[in-house]
Design a protein around this motif. Structure first.
Motif, mmCIF file in Angstrom:
data_model
loop_
_atom_site.group_PDB
_atom_site.id
_atom_site.type_symbol
_atom_site.label_atom_id
_atom_site.label_comp_id
_atom_site.label_asym_id
_atom_site.label_seq_id
_atom_site.Cartn_x
_atom_site.Cartn_y
_atom_site.Cartn_z
ATOM 1 N N CYS A 30 0.819 -1.209 0.000
ATOM 2 C CA CYS A 30 0.000 0.000 0.000
ATOM 3 C C CYS A 30 0.855 1.261 0.000
ATOM 4 O O CYS A 30 1.890 1.325 0.659
ATOM 5 C CB CYS A 30 -0.923 0.019 1.218
ATOM 6 S SG CYS A 30 -2.092 -1.363 1.246
ATOM 7 N N PRO A 100 -4.971 7.709 -1.996
ATOM 8 C CA PRO A 100 -4.535 6.337 -2.258
ATOM 9 C C PRO A 100 -3.844 6.222 -3.621
ATOM 10 O O PRO A 100 -4.332 6.748 -4.610
ATOM 11 C CB PRO A 100 -5.837 5.532 -2.263
ATOM 12 C CG PRO A 100 -6.808 6.367 -1.501
ATOM 13 C CD PRO A 100 -6.417 7.792 -1.759
ATOM 14 N N MET A 107 -6.671 -1.920 0.789
ATOM 15 C CA MET A 107 -7.305 -0.827 1.545
ATOM 16 C C MET A 107 -8.814 -1.043 1.641
ATOM 17 O O MET A 107 -9.391 -0.914 2.718
ATOM 18 C CB MET A 107 -7.009 0.511 0.871
ATOM 19 C CG MET A 107 -5.543 0.914 0.914
ATOM 20 S SD MET A 107 -5.343 2.584 0.248
ATOM 21 C CE MET A 107 -3.558 2.723 0.166
ATOM 22 N N TRP A 108 -9.434 -1.380 0.529
ATOM 23 C CA TRP A 108 -10.873 -1.628 0.538
ATOM 24 C C TRP A 108 -11.212 -2.780 1.491
ATOM 25 O O TRP A 108 -12.201 -2.714 2.229
ATOM 26 C CB TRP A 108 -11.376 -1.957 -0.867
ATOM 27 C CG TRP A 108 -11.595 -0.762 -1.718
ATOM 28 C CD1 TRP A 108 -10.872 -0.394 -2.818
ATOM 29 C CD2 TRP A 108 -12.602 0.243 -1.558
ATOM 30 N NE1 TRP A 108 -11.365 0.774 -3.348
ATOM 31 C CE2 TRP A 108 -12.428 1.190 -2.609
ATOM 32 C CE3 TRP A 108 -13.631 0.449 -0.639
ATOM 33 C CZ2 TRP A 108 -13.243 2.309 -2.750
ATOM 34 C CZ3 TRP A 108 -14.440 1.564 -0.786
ATOM 35 C CH2 TRP A 108 -14.249 2.486 -1.823
ATOM 36 N N ARG A 110 -9.631 -3.660 4.152
ATOM 37 C CA ARG A 110 -9.451 -3.253 5.547
ATOM 38 C C ARG A 110 -10.440 -2.177 5.971
ATOM 39 O O ARG A 110 -10.584 -1.916 7.165
ATOM 40 C CB ARG A 110 -8.033 -2.709 5.744
ATOM 41 C CG ARG A 110 -6.940 -3.748 5.608
ATOM 42 C CD ARG A 110 -5.633 -3.142 6.091
ATOM 43 N NE ARG A 110 -4.515 -4.053 5.970
ATOM 44 C CZ ARG A 110 -3.468 -3.851 5.157
ATOM 45 N NH1 ARG A 110 -3.420 -2.765 4.405
ATOM 46 N NH2 ARG A 110 -2.494 -4.722 5.111
ATOM 47 N N ARG A 111 -11.063 -1.519 5.008
ATOM 48 C CA ARG A 111 -11.986 -0.417 5.328
ATOM 49 C C ARG A 111 -13.342 -0.613 4.666
ATOM 50 O O ARG A 111 -13.736 0.145 3.773
ATOM 51 C CB ARG A 111 -11.372 0.920 4.911
ATOM 52 C CG ARG A 111 -10.281 1.349 5.889
ATOM 53 C CD ARG A 111 -9.903 2.801 5.804
ATOM 54 N NE ARG A 111 -10.987 3.704 5.441
ATOM 55 C CZ ARG A 111 -11.982 4.054 6.234
ATOM 56 N NH1 ARG A 111 -12.043 3.594 7.448
ATOM 57 N NH2 ARG A 111 -12.911 4.886 5.816
ATOM 58 N N LEU A 120 -10.994 6.375 1.740
ATOM 59 C CA LEU A 120 -10.146 5.282 2.227
ATOM 60 C C LEU A 120 -9.116 5.767 3.240
ATOM 61 O O LEU A 120 -8.894 5.129 4.258
ATOM 62 C CB LEU A 120 -9.417 4.601 1.049
ATOM 63 C CG LEU A 120 -10.247 3.657 0.187
ATOM 64 C CD1 LEU A 120 -9.435 3.190 -1.014
ATOM 65 C CD2 LEU A 120 -10.720 2.459 1.000
ATOM 66 N N CYS A 121 -8.470 6.894 2.948
ATOM 67 C CA CYS A 121 -7.361 7.381 3.786
ATOM 68 C C CYS A 121 -7.548 8.825 4.205
ATOM 69 O O CYS A 121 -6.573 9.522 4.470
ATOM 70 C CB CYS A 121 -6.045 7.256 3.032
ATOM 71 S SG CYS A 121 -5.656 5.606 2.453
ATOM 72 N N ARG A 126 -8.288 6.676 9.771
ATOM 73 C CA ARG A 126 -8.654 5.967 8.542
ATOM 74 C C ARG A 126 -7.429 5.533 7.766
ATOM 75 O O ARG A 126 -7.378 4.413 7.241
ATOM 76 C CB ARG A 126 -9.519 6.860 7.658
ATOM 77 C CG ARG A 126 -10.909 7.076 8.202
ATOM 78 C CD ARG A 126 -11.586 8.163 7.435
ATOM 79 N NE ARG A 126 -13.001 8.280 7.791
ATOM 80 C CZ ARG A 126 -13.793 9.212 7.312
ATOM 81 N NH1 ARG A 126 -13.326 10.108 6.484
ATOM 82 N NH2 ARG A 126 -15.045 9.257 7.670
ATOM 83 N N GLN A 129 -5.946 2.533 9.367
ATOM 84 C CA GLN A 129 -6.780 1.374 9.074
ATOM 85 C C GLN A 129 -6.470 0.867 7.667
ATOM 86 O O GLN A 129 -6.239 -0.323 7.460
ATOM 87 C CB GLN A 129 -8.239 1.811 9.125
ATOM 88 C CG GLN A 129 -9.137 1.001 10.026
ATOM 89 C CD GLN A 129 -10.534 1.614 10.054
ATOM 90 O OE1 GLN A 129 -10.752 2.667 10.636
ATOM 91 N NE2 GLN A 129 -11.468 0.964 9.401
ATOM 92 N N ALA A 130 -6.456 1.766 6.706
ATOM 93 C CA ALA A 130 -6.274 1.376 5.301
ATOM 94 C C ALA A 130 -4.917 0.727 5.059
ATOM 95 O O ALA A 130 -4.797 -0.222 4.299
ATOM 96 C CB ALA A 130 -6.439 2.587 4.398
#
Length: 193
Positions: A30, A100, A107-108, A110-111, A120-121, A126, A129-130
């Motif tokens: 990521c 992103p 990422m998707w 995880r979120r 997403l970020c 956030r 998390q992503a």
DNA sequence: ACCGGGATGTTCT
DNA sequence: GAACATCCCGGTG
């Protein structure tokens, strides 16, 4: 893909925070373009975790610059900072928003609560998390990559239009203009009018 | 769009 | 026992 050198971080967080805009945060597959940051200025800043001196939680903040300080907030969120200044100062830059760039599928996953790509970020918890950042990444060396997180100088160059304003989510030192973001970016956590 | 409240646990008073 | 560098969801306009 050269990481930013140690010297990049070894200065006032109010210099580092705007300089981090349009640099690239990388964690595993990521990556995201940094578009929003805040400076926390140690013993001179009542809003900083370092204001009352070193504790177990903020120990990384008082270590050498160029490391990641990750802390747990509101019982369920993680937030990440780049440690700045000299060792012992306790100054850092909070990473508040990313655009992103890579690893979007992770990422998707995880979120699941995110609705649009720009969500997403967008926000300090956030983005952690992503990218899957948590306690395990506290103390990671952003310069050597030890710990699995780096910041590389691989962005599109300095942003054309940077906004400087007050910080978000604090109750003291609310008037200090120590937040920076890239104008026009949708991944800025708190859009204000 | 904008607002209000709940979730949840570590840290420090 | 309160505060907290937050997010999400469900209400209303």
């Amino acid at each position: 893909m050269p990481p930013l050198p140690r010297e990049f971080y070894r200065r006032d967080p109010r210099e580092v925070a705007p300089a981090l805009l349009h640099q690239v945060l990388v964690a595993g597959p990521c990556a995201g373009l940094i578009v929003e940051t805040e400076a926390y200025c140690g013993s001179g800043d009542p809003a900083s975790h370092a204001f009352r001196g070193p504790t177990r939680r903020n120990a990384t903040m008082f270590g050498p610059p160029g490391h990641l300080y990750v802390y747990f907030s509101y019982g369920m969120h993680w937030c990440a900072n780049a440690v700045c200044g000299e060792e012992g100062e306790g100054v850092a830059v909070l990473l508040r928003g990313l655009r992103p760039l890579a690893g979007l599928e992770q990422m998707w996953a995880r979120r699941p609560a995110a609705r649009r790509e720009r969500d997403l970020c967008a926000g300090p918890a956030r983005l952690c998390q992503a990218l899957g950042l948590d306690r395990a990444h506290d103390g990671a060396d952003l310069v050597t990559g030890a710990g699995g997180v780096t910041i590389v100088d691989e962005g599109p160059g300095p942003p054309a239009d940077v906004v400087c304003t007050t910080r978000v989510g604090i109750s003291v030192a609310v008037d200090e203009p120590w937040r920076w973001y890239v104008a026009g970016e949708s991944a800025v956590s708190s859009r204000r009018r």
